[in-house]
Write a protein that holds these residues in place. Structure first.
Motif, short mmCIF file in Angstrom:
data_model
loop_
_atom_site.label_atom_id
_atom_site.label_comp_id
_atom_site.label_asym_id
_atom_site.label_seq_id
_atom_site.Cartn_x
_atom_site.Cartn_y
_atom_site.Cartn_z
N LEU B 45 -31.89 31.56 -5.53
CA LEU B 45 -30.49 31.98 -5.55
C LEU B 45 -29.68 31.21 -4.50
O LEU B 45 -30.01 31.23 -3.31
CB LEU B 45 -30.40 33.48 -5.29
CG LEU B 45 -29.02 34.11 -5.32
CD1 LEU B 45 -28.39 33.97 -6.71
CD2 LEU B 45 -29.10 35.58 -4.92
N ILE B 46 -28.61 30.57 -4.95
CA ILE B 46 -27.76 29.80 -4.04
C ILE B 46 -26.63 30.70 -3.51
O ILE B 46 -26.45 30.87 -2.32
CB ILE B 46 -27.18 28.57 -4.75
CG1 ILE B 46 -28.29 27.70 -5.35
CG2 ILE B 46 -26.34 27.74 -3.76
CD1 ILE B 46 -27.78 26.58 -6.24
N GLU B 62 -27.13 26.32 1.95
CA GLU B 62 -26.74 25.14 2.74
C GLU B 62 -26.39 23.97 1.83
O GLU B 62 -27.16 23.62 0.92
CB GLU B 62 -27.88 24.74 3.68
CG GLU B 62 -28.23 25.78 4.73
CD GLU B 62 -29.09 26.92 4.19
OE1 GLU B 62 -29.11 27.98 4.82
OE2 GLU B 62 -29.70 26.73 3.12
N GLY B 63 -25.25 23.38 2.07
CA GLY B 63 -24.81 22.22 1.29
C GLY B 63 -24.00 22.59 0.06
O GLY B 63 -23.55 21.71 -0.68
N ILE B 77 -19.89 24.25 -5.84
CA ILE B 77 -19.39 23.00 -5.30
C ILE B 77 -20.42 22.41 -4.35
O ILE B 77 -20.91 23.10 -3.44
CB ILE B 77 -18.05 23.22 -4.54
CG1 ILE B 77 -17.03 23.89 -5.48
CG2 ILE B 77 -17.51 21.91 -3.98
CD1 ILE B 77 -15.97 24.67 -4.78
N LEU B 78 -20.77 21.16 -4.60
CA LEU B 78 -21.60 20.40 -3.68
C LEU B 78 -20.65 19.55 -2.86
O LEU B 78 -20.03 18.62 -3.38
CB LEU B 78 -22.60 19.53 -4.43
CG LEU B 78 -23.80 20.22 -5.07
CD1 LEU B 78 -23.40 21.12 -6.23
CD2 LEU B 78 -24.82 19.19 -5.52
N THR B 83 -29.52 13.42 -2.39
CA THR B 83 -30.59 13.26 -3.38
C THR B 83 -31.46 14.52 -3.47
O THR B 83 -32.02 14.80 -4.53
CB THR B 83 -31.46 12.04 -3.05
OG1 THR B 83 -31.93 12.14 -1.71
CG2 THR B 83 -30.66 10.74 -3.20
N ASN B 84 -31.57 15.28 -2.38
CA ASN B 84 -32.41 16.49 -2.45
C ASN B 84 -31.71 17.63 -3.20
O ASN B 84 -32.27 18.73 -3.32
CB ASN B 84 -32.88 16.95 -1.06
CG ASN B 84 -31.75 17.33 -0.14
OD1 ASN B 84 -30.61 17.50 -0.56
ND2 ASN B 84 -32.05 17.48 1.14
N GLN B 85 -30.52 17.38 -3.69
CA GLN B 85 -29.85 18.35 -4.53
C GLN B 85 -30.01 18.03 -6.02
O GLN B 85 -29.44 18.71 -6.88
CB GLN B 85 -28.36 18.46 -4.17
CG GLN B 85 -28.15 19.07 -2.79
CD GLN B 85 -26.70 19.16 -2.39
OE1 GLN B 85 -25.96 18.16 -2.45
NE2 GLN B 85 -26.27 20.34 -1.95
N THR B 86 -30.79 17.01 -6.32
CA THR B 86 -31.17 16.75 -7.70
C THR B 86 -32.00 17.93 -8.20
O THR B 86 -33.03 18.27 -7.60
CB THR B 86 -31.98 15.45 -7.80
OG1 THR B 86 -31.13 14.35 -7.50
CG2 THR B 86 -32.59 15.29 -9.18
#
Lengths: 109, 110
Positions: B45-46, B62-63, B77-78, B83-86
């Motif tokens: 969960l974000i 985070e992020g 929203i990013l 790249t680690n959000q792929t």
């Protein structure tokens, strides 16, 4: 800490070979336990909701049961089209849903 | 049938870009959620929102940030994609019981 653990991570069955998937949970204020099916590249699809220990739900070859600490998804005489990832989730306080990492089921003809 | 619609099935973005993922539901649900799904880690969960303009951090905020200006729409929203959000991003909405999911957005950050 609220946590959901599913086992096994992966399961390979022959067509017609019955088995069970496990979901164990620790959560404060459990409001419901849910099973979902997820096919590759798609969003999870709802299967069952269980609210209290002793409750059972059935749908075709699937039956879900619930105890105070865990739930089982029983698959009777599975077919290849039952191959998917099965996700377990619990609904806790503030309506937050916590998911396990899933069991990937592969049924071979 | 309840419908949860995510704006894109596939996205490719560059590192450092600001990325918007949109989600719309048609069932007047109070609760909406954003998850990311990665192999072996399941759904994490974000953020979630229990009302318009209300938001709560999930387990991995985070992020990311979110916006809920209207009841039917929940945006992720990013701020500066890395790249680690792929990942596969899944939006969900719920009333008093089950959560309904969108079809997912496969985001690749290069």
């Amino acid at each position: 800490e609220d946590q959901v653990t599913q086992s096994p991570e992966a399961l390979r069955l022959q067509e017609g070979e019955s088995s069970s998937l496990n979901c164990s949970y620790t959560v404060s204020g459990l409001r419901g336990l849910f099973w979902y099916r997820q096919d590759p590249g798609k969003g999870p699809e709802f299967l069952f909701t269980l609210y209290s220990a002793g409750e059972e739900k059935e749908k075709e070859r699937l039956k879900a049961t619930l105890t105070k600490k865990e739930s089982f998804l029983h698959i009777t005489a599975p077919k290849p089209e039952d191959s998917a990832t099965y996700l377990c989730a619990v609904q806790a306080s503030f309506n937050k849903f916590y998911f396990g990492s899933g069991t990937k089921l592969n049924v071979k003809p | 049938d309840v419908k949860v619609t995510q704006s894109s099935r596939y996205l490719v973005k560059r590192t450092g870009e600001k990325v918007f993922l949109e989600c719309v539901q048609d069932m007047d649900h109070e609760n909406m959620f954003w998850y990311r799904q990665d192999p072996g880690l399941g759904l994490r969960l974000i953020y979630f929102s229990y009302d318009v303009k209300m938001k709560e951090k999930g387990d991995i905020p985070e992020g990311y940030s979110v916006s809920r200006e209207k009841k039917e729409r929940f945006s992720l929203i990013l701020e500066s994609a890395s790249t680690n959000q792929t990942s596969m991003y899944l939006c969900a909405s719920s009333g008093r019981d089950r959560a309904f999911f969108g079809q997912g957005t496969r985001l690749t950050v290069v």
